[in-house]
Every structure is written in structure tokens, then in C-alpha cells.
Design an enzyme around this catalytic site. Sequence first.
Site, PDB file in Angstrom:
ATOM      1  N   CYS A 140       0.831  -1.205   0.000  1.00 44.51           N
ATOM      2  CA  CYS A 140       0.000   0.000   0.000  1.00 44.51           C
ATOM      3  C   CYS A 140       0.863   1.251   0.000  1.00 44.51           C
ATOM      4  CB  CYS A 140      -0.920   0.006   1.221  1.00 44.51           C
ATOM      5  SG  CYS A 140      -2.225  -1.226   1.152  1.00 44.51           S
ATOM      6  N   CYS A 193      14.477   5.439  -4.836  1.00 51.38           N
ATOM      7  CA  CYS A 193      13.019   5.259  -4.854  1.00 51.38           C
ATOM      8  C   CYS A 193      12.471   5.817  -3.545  1.00 51.38           C
ATOM      9  CB  CYS A 193      12.658   3.792  -5.059  1.00 51.38           C
ATOM     10  SG  CYS A 193      13.240   2.693  -3.751  1.00 51.38           S
TER      11      CYS A 193
END
EC number: 2.7.7.-
Length: 392
Positions: free
Chosen positions: A203, A350
Amino acid sequence: MSTSLPPLVEPASALSREEVARYSRHLIIPDLGVDGQKRLKNARVLVIGAGGLGAPTLLYLAAAGVGTIGIVDFDVVDESNLQRQVIHGVADVGRSKAQSARDSIVAINPLIRVRLHELRLAPSNAVDLFKQYDLILDGTDNFATRYLVNDAAVLAGKPYVWGSIYRFEGQASVFWEDAPDGLGVNYRDLYPEPPPPGMVPSCAEGGVLGIICASVASVMGTEAIKLITGIGETLLGRLLVYDALEMSYRTITIRKDPSTPKITELVDYEQFCGVVADDAAQAAKGSTITPRELRDWLDSGRKLALIDVRDPVEWDIVHIDGAQLIPKSLINSGEGLAKLPQDRTAVLYCKTGVRSAEALAAVKKAGFSDAVHLQGGIVAWAKQMQPDMVMY
């Protein structure tokens, strides 16, 4: 295939005057009635995680009168949780999730018992913990924990309700290896092997529409009540798939897979699921820099190409100044490799360092031997180097 099951829990001896008044809307439902409410009162339910799915499930199970609720969560409330984890409030940010959840539950129903297990679920504690409860609910969002919950439930002989969410979609089912009448199935009959690392984002990486949690959690809570009281037909042997954009529900039959090895022990689930792929771990060895090192490189004028491998929607939220966006998907497909400069050291980052390590493996295979990635990603950079940076 009928999945009607006998009640999981014996009824309590009686309901108090206060309980009769509180649960009166349950008591007048013919299929539930006083007997069903007594079973709920006597039930012990363990919820793994007070997060997106656990939060609304906990609230409704508490309101329904489940007598003992256990909460497994070692995390603390983060501001980004509040978009979907409705059991927590602004004042709870920084607090233990388990303690925050307990306080919300007690505020709704002081007649029930709440047990906190502020620990990381592990092979060393899962089976013993599960044996203390009648039913387990798992709404965790990583595959290592899902397989651990499944295997521990099998060894403990316990049924469990499972749910998952991703962006606009959700899934739910009931697993119980030892179910009566030969109905037993477990999670490995549906998913024998975990997907390759990085294929299915969490998520935190892929996002989720917050209200989807309520939809799937309500199914999980309903299945729990049906199992406890023995009413209706459960999702045992069926997978419910919910698509919010189409507003559709469909079910898929789950059958016992005779080729699935029998579960006899718990294993190292991080290794089993390959949380970081082997080639990514190998690529990152000796090719990882800290935020402090990156800061020093930038200040020294070293020739760098700072490459953001996240998705465009994440780039739009925040990125490091001077970076270039080349999503990991383009790097892995080869399309993005042509955009990498040949005359500078590529520094990949990232959000937390997992996807950049995976992209680094592809970059090194393409011949960029001096490429590195940022340890901890932009989250670590913000915390250590740029604390005023917006973070998601």
C-alpha cells in the site's frame, strides 16, 4: 459447494441487563438472537494489524460484542495512516497503534476485553499466540506475513479470515485447513507460491483508496460473526473479488490442491518470499550509498546522474532537486536504459530503497558497472538531509 459450518464458539452462560440493551438490534434478528450474541460474547478473536483493514474490522467487532479481542501490532501511528486507518486520530500520531486502537475500542464498548500483543509476528511466537484464540483475522499487506499467518493457523488448527486491498480493488476469503466435512482449504491452495519480489507493490508503494478498506473490512467482520455464530454460508472455499471502479463483486471457487506439500513447520518467510530479489541484493552489495554520502558527492561537484525510479504520481508529490525521472518499469523493460547518461555515475533512488535496488540490478546488467543506489530512498534523504521536505 455448501460452506455452512457449525458455530465456532460455545455460548456464554448469560447476557447482562446492560448487554441486552446494548445489543438489542442483534437480539431481534431471528438467525442471530440471544444464542448468537452469547457466542459473540464468549468469542476470542485475534486481529493481525491495526492498519487499513484491521482498523474498521476492530471497531465493528467491538461494537458487535465480541468478548475478547486481541491486537497484534508493533508499529506506531503515522500521519499517512489517517487517510484509511479510521481507528486512529490526529492526537494518536506517534503513539503505539495497538494502544491507540484499544482506546478507541474501549470508547465504543467498555464491556469487552482487549488484549495487546505489541510484537512482530514471527515463526517463534505465532502458533502459541494463535492457540489462545478461536479465530484469526489477517489484513496485513506483505506476503511474508500472509504465508506465516496461514502456516501458523494450519499448525494451530485455527480458522482465519483473510483480506487484501490494492488501489481500487480488494479480496477476501476464509481459510481453515481442518474445517469439517472435508471442506478444508488454506491460503497455499489459492496462492501456492508468492509472486516475484517487487511485482506486487505494498500500500505504501502502490497506494489504496482509503474507503476500500471499509468495504473489505466489513466483509471480513461479517465472515467472523458468521463463523462464530454458525449462521449463513461462509467464504470458505471461495475468493471474493471486489472492484470499486466497476462496483462489482465476483467469487472464484478455491479447491484443495493435492499437490501442495503438507505444512509441518514454520520457515523463514522473508527468505521464502524473497522480500528483496537475489539479483537486487547482489547488485546492492558495495553499490549502496547513504544520504550523507550523496550529499557529499553533490557538494563536491562529482559528475552524477540522480535517477528517480518511482512512478510519475510519486514524482509529482516530491522529488530530490536535480533528479531525472526514469520509472523502474521502463528500466526493467529496457526502454529506460537508453536515457541513462554514459559519462556520469548513475545514482538511483526510490521511496525506501527496495525498488531502486531492483532497478540497479537491471542497470548493472546493462553495463553501468559504477551505478549505485540510495540507502533508504527519498524517505531517508528527507529525514537526514532535508527535514522540511514534503513526505508521503
